[in-house]
Design a protein around this motif. Structure first.
Motif, PDB file in Angstrom:
ATOM      1  N   ALA A   6     -10.187  42.896  72.473  1.00 14.17           N
ATOM      2  CA  ALA A   6      -9.960  42.714  71.039  1.00 14.17           C
ATOM      3  C   ALA A   6      -8.519  43.083  70.704  1.00 14.17           C
ATOM      4  CB  ALA A   6     -10.914  43.591  70.238  1.00 14.17           C
ATOM      5  N   GLY A   7      -7.996  42.451  69.665  1.00 14.02           N
ATOM      6  CA  GLY A   7      -6.636  42.743  69.224  1.00 14.02           C
ATOM      7  C   GLY A   7      -6.530  42.645  67.710  1.00 14.02           C
ATOM      8  N   HIS A   8      -5.622  43.444  67.160  1.00 15.95           N
ATOM      9  CA  HIS A   8      -5.395  43.449  65.713  1.00 15.95           C
ATOM     10  C   HIS A   8      -4.392  42.365  65.342  1.00 15.95           C
ATOM     11  CE1 HIS A   8      -7.576  47.125  64.693  1.00 15.95           C
ATOM     12  NE2 HIS A   8      -7.316  47.446  65.947  1.00 15.95           N
ATOM     13  N   VAL A   9      -4.736  41.607  64.306  1.00 17.68           N
ATOM     14  CA  VAL A   9      -3.859  40.556  63.798  1.00 17.68           C
ATOM     15  C   VAL A   9      -3.626  40.790  62.308  1.00 17.68           C
ATOM     16  CG1 VAL A   9      -4.526  38.852  65.538  1.00 17.68           C
ATOM     17  CG2 VAL A   9      -5.809  38.982  63.404  1.00 17.68           C
ATOM     18  N   GLN A  10      -2.626  40.108  61.755  1.00 19.39           N
ATOM     19  CA  GLN A  10      -2.258  40.337  60.371  1.00 19.39           C
ATOM     20  C   GLN A  10      -3.072  39.527  59.372  1.00 19.39           C
ATOM     21  OE1 GLN A  10       0.070  42.547  59.103  1.00 19.39           O
ATOM     22  NE2 GLN A  10      -0.070  43.361  61.171  1.00 19.39           N
ATOM     23  N   ILE A 152      -3.777  35.429  75.848  1.00 13.97           N
ATOM     24  CA  ILE A 152      -3.955  34.606  74.650  1.00 13.97           C
ATOM     25  C   ILE A 152      -3.749  35.443  73.396  1.00 13.97           C
ATOM     26  CG2 ILE A 152      -5.668  33.317  73.297  1.00 13.97           C
ATOM     27  CD1 ILE A 152      -6.776  32.331  76.026  1.00 13.97           C
ATOM     28  N   LEU A 153      -4.303  36.640  73.370  1.00 10.19           N
ATOM     29  CA  LEU A 153      -4.129  37.495  72.188  1.00 10.19           C
ATOM     30  C   LEU A 153      -2.664  37.878  71.992  1.00 10.19           C
ATOM     31  CD1 LEU A 153      -7.317  39.748  72.301  1.00 10.19           C
ATOM     32  CD2 LEU A 153      -6.854  37.761  70.859  1.00 10.19           C
ATOM     33  N   ARG A 154      -1.963  38.129  73.089  1.00  7.08           N
ATOM     34  CA  ARG A 154      -0.521  38.425  72.973  1.00  7.08           C
ATOM     35  C   ARG A 154       0.236  37.214  72.420  1.00  7.08           C
ATOM     36  NH1 ARG A 154       0.169  41.374  78.644  1.00  7.08           N
ATOM     37  NH2 ARG A 154      -0.123  43.512  77.957  1.00  7.08           N
ATOM     38  N   GLN A 159      -1.681  42.794  68.094  1.00  5.22           N
ATOM     39  CA  GLN A 159      -1.145  44.113  68.393  1.00  5.22           C
ATOM     40  C   GLN A 159      -2.284  45.030  68.839  1.00  5.22           C
ATOM     41  OE1 GLN A 159       2.254  44.937  67.963  1.00  5.22           O
ATOM     42  NE2 GLN A 159       2.390  42.722  67.729  1.00  5.22           N
ATOM     43  N   ARG A 160      -1.941  46.079  69.528  1.00  2.00           N
ATOM     44  CA  ARG A 160      -2.881  47.118  69.934  1.00  2.00           C
ATOM     45  C   ARG A 160      -4.164  46.509  70.507  1.00  2.00           C
ATOM     46  NH1 ARG A 160      -3.852  52.905  67.081  1.00  2.00           N
ATOM     47  NH2 ARG A 160      -5.479  53.487  68.474  1.00  2.00           N
ATOM     48  N   ILE A 161      -3.994  45.831  71.617  1.00  5.14           N
ATOM     49  CA  ILE A 161      -5.115  45.157  72.284  1.00  5.14           C
ATOM     50  C   ILE A 161      -5.958  46.208  73.005  1.00  5.14           C
ATOM     51  CG2 ILE A 161      -5.735  43.459  74.043  1.00  5.14           C
ATOM     52  CD1 ILE A 161      -3.113  41.990  73.262  1.00  5.14           C
ATOM     53  N   GLU A 162      -7.271  46.120  72.829  1.00  6.25           N
ATOM     54  CA  GLU A 162      -8.175  47.128  73.388  1.00  6.25           C
ATOM     55  C   GLU A 162      -9.293  46.487  74.201  1.00  6.25           C
ATOM     56  OE1 GLU A 162     -11.188  48.406  70.052  1.00  6.25           O
ATOM     57  OE2 GLU A 162      -9.174  48.348  69.184  1.00  6.25           O
ATOM     58  N   ARG A 163      -9.878  47.309  75.083  1.00  3.24           N
ATOM     59  CA  ARG A 163     -10.994  46.885  75.928  1.00  3.24           C
ATOM     60  C   ARG A 163     -12.218  47.685  75.498  1.00  3.24           C
ATOM     61  NH1 ARG A 163      -9.408  48.859  80.506  1.00  3.24           N
ATOM     62  NH2 ARG A 163      -8.273  47.056  81.252  1.00  3.24           N
ATOM     63  N   ALA A 164     -13.372  47.028  75.477  1.00  5.35           N
ATOM     64  CA  ALA A 164     -14.618  47.703  75.123  1.00  5.35           C
ATOM     65  C   ALA A 164     -15.767  47.070  75.888  1.00  5.35           C
ATOM     66  CB  ALA A 164     -14.857  47.599  73.617  1.00  5.35           C
ATOM     67  N   GLN A 165     -16.905  47.662  75.776  1.00  2.00           N
ATOM     68  CA  GLN A 165     -18.144  47.116  76.315  1.00  2.00           C
ATOM     69  C   GLN A 165     -19.062  46.860  75.136  1.00  2.00           C
ATOM     70  OE1 GLN A 165     -18.865  46.471  79.682  1.00  2.00           O
ATOM     71  NE2 GLN A 165     -16.684  46.874  79.862  1.00  2.00           N
ATOM     72  N   GLY A 166     -19.746  45.722  75.137  1.00  2.00           N
ATOM     73  CA  GLY A 166     -20.644  45.433  74.036  1.00  2.00           C
ATOM     74  C   GLY A 166     -21.172  44.027  74.092  1.00  2.00           C
ATOM     75  N   ASN A 167     -21.663  43.579  72.947  1.00  2.00           N
ATOM     76  CA  ASN A 167     -22.277  42.262  72.862  1.00  2.00           C
ATOM     77  C   ASN A 167     -21.768  41.524  71.628  1.00  2.00           C
ATOM     78  OD1 ASN A 167     -24.255  42.513  75.086  1.00  2.00           O
ATOM     79  ND2 ASN A 167     -25.041  44.160  73.814  1.00  2.00           N
ATOM     80  N   SER A 180     -15.669  54.589  66.882  1.00  2.00           N
ATOM     81  CA  SER A 180     -15.409  54.907  68.285  1.00  2.00           C
ATOM     82  C   SER A 180     -13.904  54.887  68.550  1.00  2.00           C
ATOM     83  CB  SER A 180     -16.122  53.907  69.202  1.00  2.00           C
ATOM     84  OG  SER A 180     -15.573  52.618  69.038  1.00  2.00           O
ATOM     85  N   ARG A 181     -13.487  55.633  69.537  1.00  2.00           N
ATOM     86  CA  ARG A 181     -12.073  55.676  69.903  1.00  2.00           C
ATOM     87  C   ARG A 181     -11.740  54.471  70.765  1.00  2.00           C
ATOM     88  NH1 ARG A 181      -9.813  59.123  66.380  1.00  2.00           N
ATOM     89  NH2 ARG A 181     -11.150  60.927  66.176  1.00  2.00           N
ATOM     90  N   PRO A 182     -10.735  53.687  70.380  1.00  2.00           N
ATOM     91  CA  PRO A 182     -10.416  52.486  71.139  1.00  2.00           C
ATOM     92  C   PRO A 182      -9.754  52.794  72.484  1.00  2.00           C
ATOM     93  CG  PRO A 182      -8.832  52.800  69.369  1.00  2.00           C
ATOM     94  CD  PRO A 182      -9.894  53.864  69.206  1.00  2.00           C
TER      95      PRO A 182
END
Length: 186
Positions: A6-10, A152-154, A159-167, A180-182
């Motif tokens: 996931a990544g933050h966009v404007q 692709i996100l870059r 910005q501040r691209i993160e990795r997580a586990q989920g659905n 949760s802490r990213p």
């Protein structure tokens, strides 16, 4: 559970651009999600609202206030008893009340500064929380797709691209926890 990048966009338009780019690159459109992350404290995660029943970093506060009141009250009663010939029978009572109040105020000097770890704690206060704003996320099961998702996100300016586990199911990150802490990877 799948890997999620996931990544933050404007802007909302950035989410749509990212969605198109991810689908064009072979990601499942039902496993791409875009949404707004509200400010910390406004996620309504508890029955009374907010994010936590107790503020992070304030776990030791009740114990400190009780110690301060007890110590200050005891000192106040002793001083009040010593001045009883002058103040009368109210001296110890008033001394105990004033001492308890002063003791509770003294407990504030034991408060931690922002980011300071709990006594014997893990230092979880030091990890900055998830940013407020638009978040675009993609889920996949093939570990080889992670680099492609990050690229692709870059490219779309995330910005501040993160990795997580989920659905992510039908475009909804069903088990997303905004508190949760990213795990920021880029």
């Amino acid at each position: 559970m799948s890997t999620i990048i996931a990544g933050h966009v404007q802007l909302q338009e950035d989410i749509e651009r990212a969605r198109r780019a991810l689908v064009d690159a072979g990601f499942d459109p039902d496993r791409v999600s875009g949404f707004y992350v509200s400010q910390p404290g406004q996620h309504d995660s508890t029955p009374i609202g907010g994010d936590h029943l107790l503020s992070p970093g304030a776990k030791e506060t009740p114990e400190g206030v009780v110690k301060g009141v007890a110590t200050g009250g005891a000192v106040g009663v002793a001083i009040g008893a010593a001045t009883a010939p002058v103040t009368g029978p109210l001296g110890p009572i008033v001394g105990g009340l004033v001492g308890g109040h002063v003791g509770s105020l003294f407990s504030f000097s034991k408060m931690k500064e922002a980011g300071e770890p709990e006594e014997g704690g893990t230092g979880e206060n030091r990890v900055p929380p998830r940013l407020t704003g638009m978040l675009v996320a993609v889920a996949f099961d093939d570990a080889g797709m992670e680099g492609k998702a990050v690229d692709i996100l870059r490219q779309i300016g995330a910005q501040r691209i993160e990795r997580a586990q989920g659905n992510i199911v039908d475009g909804d990150w069903a088990d997303f926890d905004p508190t949760s802490r990213p795990d920021v990877i880029a």
